[in-house]
Design a protein around this motif. Structure first.
Motif, mmCIF file in Angstrom:
data_model
loop_
_atom_site.group_PDB
_atom_site.id
_atom_site.type_symbol
_atom_site.label_atom_id
_atom_site.label_comp_id
_atom_site.label_asym_id
_atom_site.label_seq_id
_atom_site.Cartn_x
_atom_site.Cartn_y
_atom_site.Cartn_z
ATOM 1 N N ILE A 63 0.809 -1.216 0.018
ATOM 2 C CA ILE A 63 -0.136 -0.115 0.010
ATOM 3 C C ILE A 63 0.905 1.332 -0.045
ATOM 4 O O ILE A 63 0.440 2.235 -0.647
ATOM 5 N N LEU A 64 1.852 1.364 0.658
ATOM 6 C CA LEU A 64 2.674 2.325 0.730
ATOM 7 C C LEU A 64 3.826 2.967 -0.324
ATOM 8 O O LEU A 64 3.965 3.848 -0.646
ATOM 9 N N HIS A 65 3.610 1.776 -1.210
ATOM 10 C CA HIS A 65 4.568 2.051 -2.396
ATOM 11 C C HIS A 65 3.889 2.142 -3.661
ATOM 12 O O HIS A 65 4.017 2.863 -4.445
ATOM 13 N N TYR A 66 3.002 1.135 -3.715
ATOM 14 C CA TYR A 66 1.999 1.097 -5.144
ATOM 15 C C TYR A 66 0.698 1.478 -5.079
ATOM 16 O O TYR A 66 -0.118 1.373 -6.072
ATOM 17 N N GLY A 67 0.289 1.871 -3.979
ATOM 18 C CA GLY A 67 -1.025 2.380 -3.767
ATOM 19 C C GLY A 67 -2.297 1.457 -4.117
ATOM 20 O O GLY A 67 -3.264 2.071 -4.668
ATOM 21 N N GLN A 68 -1.886 0.007 -3.708
ATOM 22 C CA GLN A 68 -3.208 -0.912 -3.916
ATOM 23 C C GLN A 68 -4.009 -0.589 -2.588
ATOM 24 O O GLN A 68 -3.882 -1.303 -1.704
ATOM 25 N N THR A 69 -5.120 0.025 -2.821
ATOM 26 C CA THR A 69 -6.029 0.322 -1.785
ATOM 27 C C THR A 69 -7.371 1.090 -2.443
ATOM 28 O O THR A 69 -7.343 1.571 -3.614
ATOM 29 N N VAL A 70 -8.719 0.718 -1.842
ATOM 30 C CA VAL A 70 -9.983 1.265 -2.350
ATOM 31 C C VAL A 70 -10.401 1.758 -0.907
ATOM 32 O O VAL A 70 -10.354 1.533 0.066
ATOM 33 N N PHE A 71 -11.619 2.725 -1.318
ATOM 34 C CA PHE A 71 -12.123 3.038 -0.149
ATOM 35 C C PHE A 71 -13.465 3.584 -0.559
ATOM 36 O O PHE A 71 -13.796 3.475 -1.517
ATOM 37 N N ARG A 95 -20.125 -1.320 -4.679
ATOM 38 C CA ARG A 95 -19.131 -0.398 -5.345
ATOM 39 C C ARG A 95 -17.893 -0.640 -5.040
ATOM 40 O O ARG A 95 -16.891 -0.616 -5.785
ATOM 41 N N MET A 96 -17.553 -0.847 -3.799
ATOM 42 C CA MET A 96 -16.210 -1.218 -3.107
ATOM 43 C C MET A 96 -15.855 -2.577 -3.821
ATOM 44 O O MET A 96 -14.595 -2.484 -4.131
ATOM 45 N N ASN A 97 -16.430 -3.611 -3.886
ATOM 46 C CA ASN A 97 -16.108 -4.813 -4.720
ATOM 47 C C ASN A 97 -15.758 -4.436 -6.082
ATOM 48 O O ASN A 97 -14.713 -5.035 -6.725
ATOM 49 N N ASN A 98 -16.345 -3.718 -6.781
ATOM 50 C CA ASN A 98 -15.973 -3.095 -8.273
ATOM 51 C C ASN A 98 -14.868 -2.507 -8.063
ATOM 52 O O ASN A 98 -13.951 -2.752 -9.064
ATOM 53 N N SER A 99 -14.589 -1.640 -7.168
ATOM 54 C CA SER A 99 -13.203 -1.039 -7.139
ATOM 55 C C SER A 99 -12.062 -2.048 -6.855
ATOM 56 O O SER A 99 -11.024 -1.958 -7.467
ATOM 57 N N CYS A 100 -12.445 -2.991 -5.795
ATOM 58 C CA CYS A 100 -11.338 -4.151 -5.798
ATOM 59 C C CYS A 100 -11.216 -4.963 -6.899
ATOM 60 O O CYS A 100 -9.977 -5.045 -7.089
ATOM 61 N N ASP A 101 -12.121 -5.324 -7.772
ATOM 62 C CA ASP A 101 -11.829 -5.793 -9.099
ATOM 63 C C ASP A 101 -10.900 -5.088 -9.911
ATOM 64 O O ASP A 101 -9.708 -5.491 -10.277
ATOM 65 N N ARG A 102 -10.888 -3.801 -9.785
ATOM 66 C CA ARG A 102 -10.003 -2.847 -10.702
ATOM 67 C C ARG A 102 -8.554 -2.915 -9.933
ATOM 68 O O ARG A 102 -7.622 -2.915 -10.825
ATOM 69 N N LEU A 103 -8.369 -2.994 -9.087
ATOM 70 C CA LEU A 103 -7.147 -2.938 -8.320
ATOM 71 C C LEU A 103 -6.556 -4.345 -7.936
ATOM 72 O O LEU A 103 -5.728 -4.341 -6.978
ATOM 73 N N THR A 145 -1.497 -5.379 2.684
ATOM 74 C CA THR A 145 -0.415 -5.228 3.600
ATOM 75 C C THR A 145 0.760 -5.992 3.559
ATOM 76 O O THR A 145 1.424 -6.090 4.374
ATOM 77 N N GLU A 146 0.927 -6.698 2.572
ATOM 78 C CA GLU A 146 2.058 -7.759 2.583
ATOM 79 C C GLU A 146 3.629 -7.242 2.269
ATOM 80 O O GLU A 146 3.457 -5.890 1.649
ATOM 81 N N ALA A 147 4.349 -7.371 3.058
ATOM 82 C CA ALA A 147 5.924 -6.935 3.222
ATOM 83 C C ALA A 147 6.626 -7.491 1.910
ATOM 84 O O ALA A 147 7.135 -8.394 1.880
ATOM 85 N N SER A 152 3.402 -6.635 -7.684
ATOM 86 C CA SER A 152 2.335 -7.780 -7.858
ATOM 87 C C SER A 152 1.526 -7.512 -6.985
ATOM 88 O O SER A 152 1.552 -6.900 -5.760
ATOM 89 N N ALA A 153 0.092 -8.116 -7.052
ATOM 90 C CA ALA A 153 -0.944 -8.092 -6.136
ATOM 91 C C ALA A 153 -0.376 -8.727 -4.955
ATOM 92 O O ALA A 153 0.171 -9.736 -4.669
ATOM 93 N N SER A 154 -0.859 -7.861 -3.679
ATOM 94 C CA SER A 154 -0.517 -8.455 -2.496
ATOM 95 C C SER A 154 -1.210 -9.689 -2.281
ATOM 96 O O SER A 154 -2.186 -10.025 -2.693
ATOM 97 N N LYS A 155 -0.442 -10.301 -1.236
ATOM 98 C CA LYS A 155 -1.236 -11.896 -0.811
ATOM 99 C C LYS A 155 -2.171 -11.466 0.673
ATOM 100 O O LYS A 155 -2.802 -12.316 1.054
ATOM 101 N N THR A 156 -1.937 -10.315 1.015
ATOM 102 C CA THR A 156 -2.486 -10.232 2.304
ATOM 103 C C THR A 156 -2.973 -8.673 2.256
ATOM 104 O O THR A 156 -2.659 -7.862 1.798
#
Ligand SMILES: *Cc1c(COP(=O)(O)O)cnc(C)c1O
Length: 357
Positions: A63-71, A95-103, A145-147, A152-156
């Motif tokens: 999240i801190l580097h590549y902005g994989q986040t939705v709200f 809509r949150m789930n639609n945003s999740c799909d895109r990210l 949250t993955e370290a 690539s998409a986070s695993k956590t």
């Protein structure tokens, strides 16, 4: 809902509440927050309500580097009879789930998220202000949250809900704002992330907002990313115009956020028999309408302000005044109808309201 076990840890140190006339948007938070964690292969786990507190992240968390986040952004309202009302909350979860799909993020269980939200509100219900125009702003969000510094998409992930009491948006009554039409920067392009509520869209909008602020304008009007010709949104709101008696709003084109206020306004207008069209709207059309005296009204729509009337537009050095800089009749009527349904002073013919107990 028997699958959902939410562990509740009560906050022993209750925060002091700010009188609602002193509330500044998004600065004060309720006593508790909801969190659930996601691990690839395991799914969502550890659903819990805990005292509002900082979260710990590994410095390499994606999240801190590549902005994989939705709200999401939604509100709870207190009615005069003391019941708590949510406005179309299932639309926010969808809509949150639609945003999740895109990210490339995992889905939440929409029913379960709504149930968690209800439990959180129930626990912090004394935080909902009751005065006219006030509400409890609700911010569900998800972070990767993955370290891991690999792209690539986070695993956590963590899914979190925080809540903040908000004062009246219009303390001195609903009033029109001045808008600067943005010709250089764009908010989003079709194929990009404009239809998702994701951090990057807002980070990249700040530069244009800075210029607008400096020139004495409250927000920017975003144009399309290809020709800078067609209108997309205003600030982080959808936008409507009333031209020669017809209400028009830019059609959802792959870069415009599908606002819940927007779709509610379209439904209300249809219900009232007011002609409303979703189509392309160019700045040239707005200019023509203004010069011919047919630009009746213009307004932004979103959860925060509900309706934000536009009194003036500046485009390439030309000024277009809307309705002599005053709030239009239809804008007022829509504002009163929507806020009335939300607060419970106006009948809800659409079944939009979800009451908590
Ligand atoms: C949230 C948002 C809106 C408004 O959506 P509502 O569901 O009506 O609150 C419009 N545009 C953008 C860019 C947004 O982020």
């Amino acid at each position: 809902m028997n699958s959902l076990k939410i562990q509740i840890t009560q906050n022993e140190n209750k925060n002091e509440k700010t009188p609602s006339e002193q509330l500044v948007f998004g600065t004060k938070f309720t006593d508790h927050m909801f969190i659930a964690d996601y691990t690839e292969g395991q799914g969502w786990h550890d659903h819990r309500i805990v005292p509002y507190q900082p979260i710990t992240l590994d410095p390499s968390a994606s999240i801190l580097h590549y902005g994989q986040t939705v709200f999401e952004g939604m509100k709870a309202y207190l009615s005069e009879d003391g019941s708590i009302r949510l406005f179309r909350p299932e639309e926010n979860m969808r809509r949150m789930n639609n945003s999740c799909d895109r990210l490339s993020m995992p889905h939440i269980d929409e029913d379960l998220a709504l149930e968690a939200l209800k439990q959180l509100i129930e626990l912090d219900k004394e935080w909902i202000p009751s005065e006219q125009g006030t509400s409890l702003y609700i911010r569900p969000f998800m972070i990767a949250t993955e370290a891991h510094l690999g792209v690539s998409a986070s695993k956590t992930y963590s899914f979190i809900i925080i809540m903040s009491p908000v004062g009246s948006y219009y303390k001195e009554g609903i009033h029109p704002v001045k808008i600067l039409v943005e010709n250089e920067y764009v908010r989003a392009v079709a194929g990009g992330t404009g239809t998702a509520k994701t951090a990057g869209n807002y980070a990249s909008s700040l530069k244009a907002q800075e210029v607008a602020d400096r020139e004495g304008y409250s927000q920017v009007l975003w144009l399309d990313g290809i020709e800078r010709k067609y209108i997309e949104e205003v600030g982080s709101m959808n936008v409507f115009f009333k031209i020669d008696g017809e209400v028009v709003t830019p059609a959802l084109n792959g870069s415009i956020l599908d606002g819940i206020t927007r779709k509610s306004i379209i439904a209300l207008l249809k219900h009232w028999g007011v002609p409303v069209t979703e189509r392309k709207v160019s700045m040239e059309e707005i200019r023509e309408a203004y010069l011919n005296g047919k630009l009746d009204e213009a307004f932004g729509t979103g959860t925060a302000a509900v309706i934000s009337p536009i009194g003036e537009l500046r485009w390439k050095g030309e000024l277009f005044y809307v309705n002599n800089g005053e709030t239009g009749e239809l804008s007022k009527k829509l504002y009163n109808a929507l806020t009335g349904i939300q607060k419970g002073t106006v009948e809800d013919p659409f079944g939009w309201i979800v009451e908590i107990k």
